[in-house]
Write a protein that holds these residues in place. Structure first.
Motif, short mmCIF file in Angstrom:
data_model
loop_
_atom_site.label_atom_id
_atom_site.label_comp_id
_atom_site.label_asym_id
_atom_site.label_seq_id
_atom_site.Cartn_x
_atom_site.Cartn_y
_atom_site.Cartn_z
N ALA A 4 -9.90 21.44 7.24
CA ALA A 4 -8.83 21.60 6.26
C ALA A 4 -8.89 23.01 5.70
CB ALA A 4 -8.98 20.57 5.14
N ARG A 11 -6.20 19.50 -0.55
CA ARG A 11 -6.09 19.49 0.90
C ARG A 11 -5.94 18.07 1.42
NH1 ARG A 11 -11.34 21.24 -0.98
NH2 ARG A 11 -12.31 20.47 0.95
N PRO A 12 -5.05 17.83 2.37
CA PRO A 12 -4.95 16.51 2.98
C PRO A 12 -6.26 16.14 3.66
CG PRO A 12 -3.06 17.87 3.55
CD PRO A 12 -4.06 18.78 2.90
N PHE A 13 -6.54 14.85 3.71
CA PHE A 13 -7.80 14.37 4.29
C PHE A 13 -7.54 13.14 5.13
CE2 PHE A 13 -11.62 11.70 4.17
CZ PHE A 13 -12.60 12.60 4.57
N THR A 14 -8.19 13.07 6.28
CA THR A 14 -8.12 11.90 7.16
C THR A 14 -9.53 11.52 7.58
OG1 THR A 14 -5.99 12.67 8.01
CG2 THR A 14 -7.14 10.98 9.30
N ASN A 73 -6.59 5.45 6.20
CA ASN A 73 -5.66 6.47 6.68
C ASN A 73 -4.20 6.06 6.54
OD1 ASN A 73 -7.77 8.19 7.32
ND2 ASN A 73 -7.94 7.45 9.43
N PRO A 76 -2.19 8.02 1.50
CA PRO A 76 -2.35 9.47 1.38
C PRO A 76 -3.70 9.82 0.74
CG PRO A 76 -0.25 8.71 0.45
CD PRO A 76 -1.09 7.51 0.66
N GLN A 77 -4.54 10.52 1.49
CA GLN A 77 -5.86 10.91 1.00
C GLN A 77 -5.95 12.43 0.91
OE1 GLN A 77 -9.30 8.49 2.80
NE2 GLN A 77 -7.71 8.43 4.38
N PHE A 78 -6.77 12.88 -0.05
CA PHE A 78 -6.86 14.31 -0.31
C PHE A 78 -8.28 14.69 -0.73
CE2 PHE A 78 -2.62 12.78 -1.25
CZ PHE A 78 -1.82 13.67 -0.55
N THR A 80 -10.10 17.86 -3.21
CA THR A 80 -9.92 19.02 -4.07
C THR A 80 -11.26 19.35 -4.73
OG1 THR A 80 -8.50 19.99 -5.79
CG2 THR A 80 -9.29 17.76 -6.19
N HIS A 88 -12.96 13.49 -3.21
CA HIS A 88 -12.03 12.75 -2.35
C HIS A 88 -11.22 11.79 -3.22
CE1 HIS A 88 -11.34 8.84 -0.21
NE2 HIS A 88 -10.74 9.64 0.63
N HIS A 91 -3.99 9.06 -3.34
CA HIS A 91 -2.90 9.28 -4.30
C HIS A 91 -1.63 8.64 -3.75
CE1 HIS A 91 -0.26 12.32 -6.74
NE2 HIS A 91 -0.32 11.11 -7.32
#
Length: 397
Positions: A4, A11-14, A73, A76-78, A80, A88, A91
């Protein structure tokens, strides 16, 4: 885990665990060295051998972590960075206008998994018996040292520090007002937020409240008998707490005093980690959750190697019990507080104690189903409680 843009504030997270890590877990499970059977015919010595063997064998042969990844997944995961640590969070914004922003905090031995069943009822209430005016935007962070959040390399990450990080997170997401909710560790974290009242926080809901009065706490600590003059509900609460302190809280004493020591076996043995987590609250995970539900959680701890880092939260707060009013400084909270009591919780907080502890208690209700993992076990009841509790705090009121 994805690459990321580390310079982006959010930042988006998967989740994408390498297959070799899952294979390694299965190999360790297959070579488990088991202890002798317990010498009693109940669980008074801990989780029983036959029960744990059944769970662990299923974990190593039938359980599918990829289904858990799909659950995560799908939302929506992020990531910061806050206060030098990656946080983590999930949201989920509601489709309904004027949804009330809500940050919910998990506990131990839980994770964000324990909150996922409430996402639908809370963000889309019209599909679950509610009205559009009951909708929430949800923010579900993983605590530092838990799950996919970063692991502190120094001391000081206690509930007060996490509370300030959560306030920063809500501000970073652009929310000018919001509410907070928590059980287990989420309760002292939400309470700490209410204590220092960051800009925009309207109130909190907790389902493991710190209501035990100082004189009751002193008797419990000394091992004395229940004081005279208690009401029926107060006596029941005292007896539950006395049982919990004497029989069921060894895990907290160990993690609170020697998190590093207990971390070695929990990090090295999948069966040991499962036993440690399944034994919570006299085996509540085994009694009230499905195998797959709890194994999602246990596997998350294993794959993120967070048994030790999660345990350190107990060390950071040793001597500050989450259920003692004085330890949680409830008298300093002036913001509105709402409480729901679930029958299978560690103790059923009496309303008399709750009103002593929280001077601005705006909602108190006892429900007839659910326990420590209330959002996980009874998501519809839990969600209905949050709708009712926070309705007076919505800005339209």
């Amino acid at each position: 885990m994805p690459a990321a843009d580390a310079s982006a504030p959010i930042r988006p997270f998967t989740v994408n665990i390498p297959q070799e890590e899952i294979a390694g877990l299965r190999r360790r499970i297959a070579t488990t060295r088991w202890p002798d059977r317990e010498t009693v015919n109940d669980r008074s010595q801990g989780i029983q051998l036959a029960n744990l063997q059944e769970i662990v064998r299923y974990w190593g042969t039938g359980y599918d972590w990829r289904k858990a990844e799909v659950k995560l997944n799908a939302l929506p995961q992020f990531m910061t960075e806050i206060d030098g640590l990656d946080i983590h969070f999930i949201h989920v914004r509601s489709k309904h206008a004027n949804a009330l922003p809500l940050i919910m905090t998990h506990g131990w031995p839980g994770s964000v998994f324990e909150l996922l069943n409430t996402v639908g009822p809370l963000t889309n209430p019209t599909a679950h018996g509610g009205s559009p005016e009951d909708a929430f935007d949800l923010v579900l962070p993983s605590m530092p040292g838990y799950g996919f959040s970063g692991k502190p390399t120094g001391t000081g990450w206690n509930p007060d520090r996490i509370a300030r990080a959560w306030a920063e997170l809500m501000e970073r997401l652009g929310y000018t007002y919001y509410v907070a909710q928590g059980g287990d560790w989420g309760a002292p974290i939400s309470s700490a937020m209410a204590r220092y009242a960051p800009r925009g926080l309207l109130g909190i809901h907790i389902n493991l409240p710190a209501t035990i009065p100082p004189e009751i706490a002193a008797v419990l600590a000394s091992g004395g008998l229940a004081p005279a003059g208690l009401s029926e509900k107060e006596r029941a609460a005292f007896n539950s707490l006395d049982t919990f302190y004497n029989k069921y809280r060894a895990y907290a004493a160990m993690m609170g005093s020697r998190p590093q020591t207990i971390g070695y076996p929990l990090t090295d043995s999948p069966a040991g980690l499962a036993a440690w987590m399944y034994d919570y609250n006299n085996g509540e995970p085994e009694r009230l959750l499905s195998k797959d539900e709890m194994l999602d959680d246990v596997t998350l701890y294993w794959l993120t190697n967070s048994a030790t880092t999660s345990a350190r939260l107990y060390w950071e707060t040793m001597g500050q019990s989450v259920v003692l009013a004085a330890a949680q400084r409830t008298s300093e909270i002036s913001l509105p507080v709402a409480i729901t009591v679930f029958p299978e919780e560690v103790y059923r907080a009496p309303e008399t104690w709750a009103r002593r502890a929280y001077r601005n208690l705006i909602y108190f209700n006892e429900v007839d189903k659910g326990g420590h993992f209330a959002a996980w076990e009874e998501p519809e009841i839990f969600s209905a409680e949050l709708r009712a509790a926070f309705r007076p705090l919505r800005p339209s009121h």
